[in-house]
Design a protein around this motif. Structure first.
Motif, PDB file in Angstrom:
ATOM      1  N   SER A  51       0.839  -1.208   0.000  1.00  0.00           N
ATOM      2  CA  SER A  51       0.000   0.000   0.000  1.00  0.00           C
ATOM      3  C   SER A  51       0.868   1.250   0.000  1.00  0.00           C
ATOM      4  O   SER A  51       1.998   1.226   0.512  1.00  0.00           O
ATOM      5  CB  SER A  51      -0.918  -0.007   1.234  1.00  0.00           C
ATOM      6  N   PRO A  52       0.388   2.341  -0.615  1.00  0.00           N
ATOM      7  CA  PRO A  52      -0.830   2.355  -1.433  1.00  0.00           C
ATOM      8  C   PRO A  52      -0.599   1.649  -2.765  1.00  0.00           C
ATOM      9  O   PRO A  52       0.543   1.386  -3.123  1.00  0.00           O
ATOM     10  CB  PRO A  52      -1.072   3.860  -1.629  1.00  0.00           C
ATOM     11  N   SER A  53      -1.640   1.429  -3.525  1.00  0.00           N
ATOM     12  CA  SER A  53      -1.463   0.807  -4.836  1.00  0.00           C
ATOM     13  C   SER A  53      -0.997   1.859  -5.841  1.00  0.00           C
ATOM     14  O   SER A  53      -0.275   1.534  -6.787  1.00  0.00           O
ATOM     15  CB  SER A  53      -2.751   0.144  -5.313  1.00  0.00           C
ATOM     16  N   ASN A  54      -1.415   3.085  -5.616  1.00  0.00           N
ATOM     17  CA  ASN A  54      -0.985   4.189  -6.473  1.00  0.00           C
ATOM     18  C   ASN A  54      -0.652   5.389  -5.606  1.00  0.00           C
ATOM     19  O   ASN A  54      -1.337   5.650  -4.624  1.00  0.00           O
ATOM     20  CB  ASN A  54      -2.103   4.599  -7.438  1.00  0.00           C
ATOM     21  N   LYS A  55       0.399   6.111  -6.008  1.00  0.00           N
ATOM     22  CA  LYS A  55       0.788   7.309  -5.260  1.00  0.00           C
ATOM     23  C   LYS A  55       1.306   8.347  -6.242  1.00  0.00           C
ATOM     24  O   LYS A  55       2.221   8.072  -7.016  1.00  0.00           O
ATOM     25  CB  LYS A  55       1.875   6.950  -4.233  1.00  0.00           C
ATOM     26  N   LEU A 114       6.344   3.787   1.324  1.00  0.00           N
ATOM     27  CA  LEU A 114       5.625   2.676   0.718  1.00  0.00           C
ATOM     28  C   LEU A 114       5.662   1.516   1.703  1.00  0.00           C
ATOM     29  O   LEU A 114       6.694   1.268   2.333  1.00  0.00           O
ATOM     30  CB  LEU A 114       6.288   2.271  -0.604  1.00  0.00           C
ATOM     31  N   ARG A 115       4.551   0.801   1.762  1.00  0.00           N
ATOM     32  CA  ARG A 115       4.442  -0.235   2.784  1.00  0.00           C
ATOM     33  C   ARG A 115       4.287  -1.618   2.165  1.00  0.00           C
ATOM     34  O   ARG A 115       3.625  -1.769   1.125  1.00  0.00           O
ATOM     35  CB  ARG A 115       3.224   0.070   3.667  1.00  0.00           C
ATOM     36  N   THR A 118       8.787  -0.845   5.418  1.00  0.00           N
ATOM     37  CA  THR A 118       8.489   0.412   4.732  1.00  0.00           C
ATOM     38  C   THR A 118       9.709   0.854   3.936  1.00  0.00           C
ATOM     39  O   THR A 118      10.841   0.781   4.421  1.00  0.00           O
ATOM     40  CB  THR A 118       8.102   1.540   5.709  1.00  0.00           C
ATOM     41  N   LEU A 119       9.458   1.260   2.719  1.00  0.00           N
ATOM     42  CA  LEU A 119      10.489   1.833   1.853  1.00  0.00           C
ATOM     43  C   LEU A 119      10.229   3.332   1.804  1.00  0.00           C
ATOM     44  O   LEU A 119       9.128   3.754   1.460  1.00  0.00           O
ATOM     45  CB  LEU A 119      10.414   1.222   0.455  1.00  0.00           C
ATOM     46  N   THR A 166       3.356  -0.889  -5.847  1.00  0.00           N
ATOM     47  CA  THR A 166       2.899   0.490  -5.689  1.00  0.00           C
ATOM     48  C   THR A 166       3.407   1.270  -6.885  1.00  0.00           C
ATOM     49  O   THR A 166       4.613   1.305  -7.137  1.00  0.00           O
ATOM     50  CB  THR A 166       3.446   1.137  -4.399  1.00  0.00           C
ATOM     51  N   ARG A 167       2.474   1.894  -7.608  1.00  0.00           N
ATOM     52  CA  ARG A 167       2.864   2.716  -8.759  1.00  0.00           C
ATOM     53  C   ARG A 167       3.092   4.135  -8.259  1.00  0.00           C
ATOM     54  O   ARG A 167       2.140   4.797  -7.819  1.00  0.00           O
ATOM     55  CB  ARG A 167       1.783   2.686  -9.833  1.00  0.00           C
TER      56      ARG A 167
END
Lengths: 113, 109
Positions: free
Chosen positions: A7-11, A21-22, A76-77, A108-109
């Protein structure tokens, strides 16, 4: 959980902002990997966690990139001061041990505008 | 460091045709993995090869590893629209997988 969850799938973020990013790995998987996939390209290794050992950070492209993992759970990144070239799909994978049985998340995009 | 090169980069075939994707390594392969990726999704594991000369098949997909363990091929027989996607080869590199550049496959009716 049943699979690797990201998550999220898109950011979408503005240039210069920080993003997190998780990745939630499969329960019990000791190994966790992060990859980056730029548009039309293959997967680029970023970082690898194995249990409580020191992570293999050899793929991180710059000091703006960092990742954490607590024990064998969530990772988390973090990308600081995002740049347009950071735009990519960030994929996480986990495995019970080593490279066999890699299971990937949907990614995650990230788009930096 | 090990590098994987895939060819072709892109492939467009008519439904029913056969096709082959190649993966060449700069070093000896000690584990070669094939994955498929559909747009917006993660990678799905297809097959793993370890021994020189090994060949594995699943449904209409066959993967081979050459005797010298530096090249692998993925062959699809009688392609279908469901085969469309990005195919990636991966190699075992010190407890992590490194991946090839990918081959984008499109299958048209």
């Amino acid at each position: 959980g049943a699979g690797v969850s990201q998550s999220p799938s898109n950011k979408v973020t503005e240039k210069g902002k920080d993003v997190e990013l998780r990745c939630d790995p499969i329960s019990g998987h000791t190994a966790l990997y992060w990859y980056r996939q730029r548009l039309g390209q293959g997967l680029e290794f970023l970082i690898y966690f194995q249990g409580n050992s020191a992570p293999d950070k050899s793929g991180l492209p710059s000091d703006r990139f960092s990742a954490e993992r607590t024990g064998e759970s969530v990772s988390t990144l973090t990308i600081q001061r995002t740049q347009q070239e950071d735009s990519a799909v960030y994929l996480c994978a986990s495995s019970l041990v080593g490279v066999r049985g890699y299971t990937f998340g949907s990614g995650t995009r990230l788009t930096v505008v | 460091s090990q590098e994987l090169e895939q060819s072709p980069q892109s492939l467009i075939v008519q439904e029913g045709k056969n096709l082959t994707i190649n993966c060449t390594s700069s070093k000896t392969l000690y584990g070669l993995y094939w994955y498929k990726q559909k747009y917006g999704e993660g990678l799905i594991f297809l097959m793993m090869l370890q021994k020189g000369g090994e060949e594995k098949s699943h449904e209409k997909i066959t993967a081979k590893l050459d005797e010298k363990k530096q090249q692998s091929s993925l062959h699809i027989t009688a392609s279908q629209p469901s085969h469309a996607g990005i195919y990636l080869c991966g190699a075992d590199d010190t407890d992590k997988l490194i991946f090839g550049t990918g081959t984008r496959l499109q299958v048209f009716p």
